[in-house]
Scaffold this motif. Structure first.
Motif, short mmCIF file in Angstrom:
data_model
loop_
_atom_site.label_atom_id
_atom_site.label_comp_id
_atom_site.label_asym_id
_atom_site.label_seq_id
_atom_site.Cartn_x
_atom_site.Cartn_y
_atom_site.Cartn_z
N ALA A 25 0.83 -1.21 0.00
CA ALA A 25 0.00 0.00 0.00
C ALA A 25 0.86 1.26 0.00
CB ALA A 25 -0.92 0.01 1.22
N THR A 26 1.96 1.24 0.77
CA THR A 26 2.86 2.39 0.83
C THR A 26 3.52 2.61 -0.53
OG1 THR A 26 3.33 2.06 3.18
CG2 THR A 26 4.94 3.33 1.92
N ILE A 27 3.96 1.53 -1.15
CA ILE A 27 4.60 1.62 -2.47
C ILE A 27 3.61 2.18 -3.49
CG2 ILE A 27 5.61 0.28 -4.35
CD1 ILE A 27 6.69 -1.65 -2.22
N GLU A 28 2.38 1.69 -3.42
CA GLU A 28 1.34 2.16 -4.33
C GLU A 28 1.11 3.67 -4.17
OE1 GLU A 28 -3.47 1.60 -4.76
OE2 GLU A 28 -2.28 -0.14 -4.17
N ASN A 29 1.10 4.14 -2.92
CA ASN A 29 0.91 5.58 -2.67
C ASN A 29 2.06 6.40 -3.21
OD1 ASN A 29 -1.57 5.44 -1.38
ND2 ASN A 29 -0.69 5.14 0.64
N TYR A 30 3.30 5.96 -2.97
CA TYR A 30 4.46 6.66 -3.48
C TYR A 30 4.37 6.82 -5.00
CZ TYR A 30 7.46 6.77 0.71
OH TYR A 30 8.01 7.06 1.94
N LEU A 31 4.11 5.71 -5.67
CA LEU A 31 4.07 5.73 -7.14
C LEU A 31 2.92 6.59 -7.66
CD1 LEU A 31 4.89 1.99 -7.96
CD2 LEU A 31 6.44 3.96 -7.90
N ARG A 32 1.78 6.55 -6.98
CA ARG A 32 0.64 7.35 -7.41
C ARG A 32 0.96 8.85 -7.33
NH1 ARG A 32 -2.77 5.55 -4.19
NH2 ARG A 32 -2.99 7.24 -2.69
N HIS A 33 1.64 9.25 -6.25
CA HIS A 33 1.99 10.66 -6.09
C HIS A 33 3.01 11.11 -7.13
CE1 HIS A 33 0.85 10.00 -1.59
NE2 HIS A 33 -0.21 10.18 -2.35
N ILE A 34 3.98 10.25 -7.41
CA ILE A 34 5.00 10.59 -8.40
C ILE A 34 4.39 10.69 -9.80
CG2 ILE A 34 7.16 9.83 -9.49
CD1 ILE A 34 7.69 8.37 -6.73
N ARG A 35 3.48 9.76 -10.11
CA ARG A 35 2.81 9.83 -11.42
C ARG A 35 1.96 11.08 -11.53
NH1 ARG A 35 1.51 4.09 -10.33
NH2 ARG A 35 3.05 2.80 -11.42
N ALA A 36 1.36 11.49 -10.41
CA ALA A 36 0.55 12.71 -10.41
C ALA A 36 1.42 13.92 -10.74
CB ALA A 36 -0.13 12.90 -9.06
N PHE A 37 2.61 13.96 -10.16
CA PHE A 37 3.55 15.06 -10.45
C PHE A 37 3.96 15.02 -11.92
CE2 PHE A 37 8.06 16.21 -11.03
CZ PHE A 37 7.96 17.58 -10.79
N ALA A 38 4.29 13.83 -12.42
CA ALA A 38 4.74 13.69 -13.81
C ALA A 38 3.64 14.12 -14.78
CB ALA A 38 5.16 12.25 -14.08
N ALA A 39 2.39 13.73 -14.47
CA ALA A 39 1.27 14.11 -15.34
C ALA A 39 1.07 15.62 -15.33
CB ALA A 39 0.01 13.40 -14.89
N TRP A 40 1.18 16.21 -14.14
CA TRP A 40 1.02 17.67 -14.02
C TRP A 40 2.15 18.39 -14.74
CZ3 TRP A 40 4.39 21.19 -11.82
CH2 TRP A 40 3.90 22.50 -11.65
N ALA A 41 3.37 17.87 -14.64
CA ALA A 41 4.54 18.51 -15.27
C ALA A 41 4.45 18.46 -16.79
CB ALA A 41 5.82 17.83 -14.80
N GLY A 42 3.77 17.45 -17.32
CA GLY A 42 3.56 17.40 -18.76
C GLY A 42 4.82 17.33 -19.60
N GLY A 43 5.83 16.61 -19.13
CA GLY A 43 7.04 16.44 -19.91
C GLY A 43 8.09 17.51 -19.73
N GLN A 44 7.81 18.51 -18.86
CA GLN A 44 8.81 19.55 -18.61
C GLN A 44 10.01 18.96 -17.87
OE1 GLN A 44 7.22 23.51 -17.20
NE2 GLN A 44 5.32 22.31 -16.97
N ALA A 45 11.16 19.56 -18.05
CA ALA A 45 12.35 19.13 -17.32
C ALA A 45 12.14 19.38 -15.84
CB ALA A 45 13.56 19.91 -17.83
#
Length: 279
Positions: A25-45
């Protein structure tokens, strides 16, 4: 160096978390938050400035505690990659003096949940509610309630690199052994699905949520961790020993345990009234 988040980095990070014995569950939360950041960043450096902008975005969308949880996930990922220059500070939050009453499951509400499950003939759900609430175990620890543990009157729980022993109430052991015999479960986990597999976190959540309307308890209050909170409050009132409670709950820090003991706003108000400082 142009920093970009790649899928293989997430996979490597997940493997590292597994090696660190983090729960699924902890691993799932970490990955979900990181993916959320990546999606928001939209490919920016990825830069510290970009992470700071995301922090401001989170502040506008979520409560401070949630913001900090998401930032901790991102900072840990950056540390794993060696991108220390991209990390941002979490919010400073003053310790809460009391909890919102609308979120706290009361003993009366717990009893209504058990009664509603009994009236519906849902024995497994009744026993799940009673097991979690009478022992204070996490939902991920339900799998350690086995026939063998019930016969010994105690369960050995291994989580986050720590092993602790919890005592099981005699009455609970008798009820669960009787249930196991009825289900023809002679060894291993007691709480099983129709296919004979251990119940997942989602299945347990769904079972509990399904009884809310009949019990007339707000669904927002009904989830396994709130039963753990109720256990903690009742246990502390009985022994007044926060260190012992921390051991029972499996907390490394007493500060974490104290969060469980925060009173409601109503109780806090009553305490202020008893001071009799208004002449």
């Amino acid at each position: 160096m142009n920093k970009q988040i790649a899928l293989y980095q997430l996979s490597d990070f997940a493997r590292q978390l597994q090696e660190d014995e983090r729960s699924p569950a902890t691993i799932e939360n970490y990955l979900r938050h990181i993916r959320a950041f990546a999606a928001w960043a939209g490919g920016q450096a990825v830069t510290k400035d970009l992470a700071a902008q995301w922090k401001e975005h989170l502040i506008s969308q979520y409560r401070p505690g949630t913001v900090n949880t998401m930032l901790v996930s991102l900072n840990r990922f950056f540390a794993f990659l060696g991108w220390y220059d991209c990390q941002v500070k979490t919010l400073r939050i003053q310790r809460r003096l009391f909890r919102e009453e609308s979120k706290e499951l009361t003993r009366a509400e717990y009893e209504r949940l058990v009664s509603a499950a009994q009236a519906s003939g849902r024995e497994r759900l009744v026993l799940l509610l009673e097991t979690i609430c009478s022992t204070g175990i996490r939902v991920s620890e339900v799998k350690y309630i086995t026939v063998e543990a019930l016969k010994l009157g105690k369960a050995e729980i291994s989580l986050k690199g720590k092993i602790r022993t919890i005592l099981l109430p005699n009455k609970l052991c008798r009820k669960l052994l009787k249930y196991a015999k009825k289900q023809k479960t002679v060894s291993g986990e007691v709480f099983l699905t129709r296919n004979g597999k251990g119940m997942s976190r989602k299945q347990i959540w769904a079972e509990m949520k399904s009884i809310c309307a009949k019990a007339k308890v707000a669904a927002t209050k009904v989830f396994p961790h709130n039963l753990r909170h109720l256990f903690a409050r009742v246990f502390y009132k009985a022994c007044r020993d926060v260190a012992k409670l921390a051991d029972v709950l499996g907390h490394s820090s007493i500060e974490t345990t104290r969060i469980y003991l925060i009173s409601t706003g109503v109780e806090h108000a009553h305490t202020l009234e008893r001071l009799r400082l208004i002449l």
